[in-house]
Design an enzyme around this catalytic site. Structure first.
Site, PDB file in Angstrom:
ATOM      1  N   LYS A 148      16.441   1.799   4.976  1.00  0.00           N
ATOM      2  CA  LYS A 148      16.544   1.899   3.521  1.00  0.00           C
ATOM      3  C   LYS A 148      15.127   1.952   2.964  1.00  0.00           C
ATOM      4  CE  LYS A 148      18.683  -0.193  -0.577  1.00  0.00           C
ATOM      5  NZ  LYS A 148      17.458  -0.295  -1.403  1.00  0.00           N
ATOM      6  N   ALA A 149      14.784   3.078   2.345  1.00  0.00           N
ATOM      7  CA  ALA A 149      13.419   3.296   1.868  1.00  0.00           C
ATOM      8  C   ALA A 149      13.031   2.286   0.805  1.00  0.00           C
ATOM      9  CB  ALA A 149      13.284   4.710   1.309  1.00  0.00           C
ATOM     10  N   GLU A 229      11.100 -11.633   7.421  1.00  0.00           N
ATOM     11  CA  GLU A 229       9.773 -12.248   7.290  1.00  0.00           C
ATOM     12  C   GLU A 229       9.503 -12.322   5.806  1.00  0.00           C
ATOM     13  OE1 GLU A 229       6.245 -11.762   6.012  1.00  0.00           O
ATOM     14  OE2 GLU A 229       5.819 -10.324   7.601  1.00  0.00           O
ATOM     15  N   CYS A 266       0.786 -10.602   3.970  1.00  0.00           N
ATOM     16  CA  CYS A 266       1.661 -11.765   4.143  1.00  0.00           C
ATOM     17  C   CYS A 266       0.915 -12.940   4.754  1.00  0.00           C
ATOM     18  CB  CYS A 266       2.869 -11.395   4.997  1.00  0.00           C
ATOM     19  SG  CYS A 266       2.447 -10.536   6.519  1.00  0.00           S
TER      20      CYS A 266
END
Length: 493
Positions: A148-149, A229, A266
């Site tokens: 899913k872009a 994540e 992140c």
């Protein structure tokens, strides 16, 4: 289900049909495919960088580095896939020598789960998106993949998807082992996660988004693993002895880490924990001085920029928080450093919230005991960093163990930004940094997320998968009767 359920059902049925064929592909076929995807991306890399720079505001230099990493990931995961080591093959052959403890013939290996859903990440348009690590891991494990872009770089995703499809065609594999969906709605995401043919999910992004996807995965009639994540403030603990002798160097390294690509990593160091003494006062001045040298920049997209502004303001408006530097303007983000006391930090859980962007909160402790209390109070993290001398490490074993318990990766006298793609890397940690701390989303071990163990008992040798046959026709490492070997098996008589 939402109104677009029929289109989602069409995608997942196509992915399932392709998986039914692709799951029988050889390890070498999968490795060849991943290498070919890398080659196809390399051929259009200049165009990809131009389009991605327009969509994300990331520099050409950063995007070139990322595209090289993406190609390396594909090649590296492909090579490791071909070794078969990730399959953790365990074979205990039939043994009748001990009549009291008869052992049947047992042969275990990892097998692919099925169609895997991958959500593209905002901050890595190549390495964590359409043909990123999750996609590479899924294909290497023998799964079909539906991506899913991400709305922040849809055009980039289209170009990468075309390169992936071209590689699949060249390798003469089922075209629907990779499906790229450009519908960016939340409803479509929910429908994909909840579709009964979806067997696992890979996600990199915010806590809010990851937790929602995790909940969807567990609300199904048959729950599925969601490897998300999510949120991490990557605390940095600086012991007084180290700060006294190396404060200037630490300030330079941390300023560079906090501001790297506008803090949009992140592993950005979002909390810095120190003991408030004279060395700290000098360090604070040096850190602010280094941060003032950094020019404000535009963040990935408008939404992320607004979120940074809102989250930052919420933090700075806390009564116990003092602003040390904030040079942001209406359109660009600059590094923001604030500070609070350990006592205030321990009393207010909101001070642990991630501010995604160039932000870090200094937590000033009275002594090592307060530093230990802060470490014990923190939630799970992707990384935790210790700046100390060897003597300091030996003097404070309780603090060191508390810091180790926090995260998946522990850094010694360096900064957390910079995630190397290799087998020894652990990019995942206790919740809420990720939903399953046993796995990594970086490095070829990531493919283990999308496979499950399966044991064959008392099967005729000729009917076993080649990975488990006596002759070891693939020449891969297997643990046979507790010995790691590539040798063929001579069955017990």
């Amino acid at each position: 289900m939402p109104n677009n359920y029929q289109s989602v059902h069409h995608y997942m049925e196509a992915s399932q049909k392709a998986f039914e064929i692709y799951q029988h592909s050889t390890l070498q076929q999968r490795a060849t495919l991943l290498h070919q995807i890398g080659d196809s991306i390399q051929q259009i890399s200049s165009t990809l960088i131009e389009v991605a720079a327009t969509e994300t505001h990331l520099s050409h230099k950063r995007l070139l580095t990322e595209i090289k990493r993406t190609i390396f990931q594909l090649q590296n995961y492909g090579d490791y896939c071909a070794t078969g080591e990730w399959m953790d093959i365990r074979i205990d052959t039939h043994n009748t020598s001990d009549q009291q403890h008869l052992i049947p013939d047992l042969r275990k290996m990892m097998v692919p789960l099925g169609p895997v859903l991958v959500f593209g990440a905002a901050n890595f348009p190549f390495a964590y998106s359409t043909a990123g690590g999750d996609t590479a891991s899924g294909l290497a494990a023998g799964c079909s993949v539906v991506v899913k872009a991400h709305p922040g770089h849809v055009e980039t995703g289209k170009l990468v998807a075309a390169a992936v499809r071209e590689a699949i065609k060249i390798c003469n594999l089922p075209e629907d082992i990779f499906i790229h969906i450009e519908d960016i709605s939340v409803e479509t995401g929910e429908a994909l996660v909840k579709h009964p043919l979806t067997k696992a999910v890979g996600f990199t992004g915010s806590y809010k988004g990851g937790k929602q996807i995790f909940d969807w995965g567990n609300q199904r009639e048959i729950p599925i693993p969601v490897f998300a994540e999510m949120s991490s403030v990557n605390p940095v603990f600086i012991l007084p002895e180290k700060l006294a002798i190396d404060g200037a160097h630490i300030a330079q390294k941390l300023a560079a880490s906090i501001t790297l690509d506008v803090g949009q990593f992140c592993t950005n160091p979002g909390i810095i924990v120190c003991v408030n003494d004279e060395a700290y006062n000098n360090f604070e001045t040096l850190l602010v001085t280094e941060c003032k040298k950094v020019t404000p920049q535009t963040m990935l997209n408008k939404g992320i920029g607004l979120n940074f502004k809102d989250k930052k303001q919420q933090m700075l408006q806390e009564q116990t928080v003092t602003t040390l530097i904030d040079n942001s303007n209406e359109t660009e983000a600059a590094v923001t450093i604030a500070k609070t006391t350990a006592q205030a930090f321990l009393a207010n859980i909101a001070l642990q919230d991630e501010v995604f962007g160039p932000f870090s909160l200094m937590v000033c402790c009275k002594n090592i005991d307060e530093m230990q209390a802060v470490a014990q109070h923190l939630k799970g993290q992707l990384t935790a960093t210790i700046f100390t001398t060897d003597a300091g490490f030996e003097q404070h074993p309780t603090l060191m163990q508390q810091i180790k318990n926090l995260a998946g990766r522990i850094i010694f006298n360096n900064v957390p930004t910079g995630v190397t793609v290799c087998l020894a890397m652990q990019h995942g940690g206790p919740f809420p940094s990720s939903t399953d701390s046993r796995f990594t989303s970086v490095g070829a071990d990531g493919m283990k997320r999308f496979a499950r163990p399966q044991t064959y008992q008392n099967w005729p040798n000729a009917l076993l998968p080649k990975e488990l046959q006596n002759e070891n026709p693939l020449g891969i490492f297997r643990t046979v009767n507790n010995v790691l070997t590539k040798a063929a098996i001579t069955p017990y008589l």
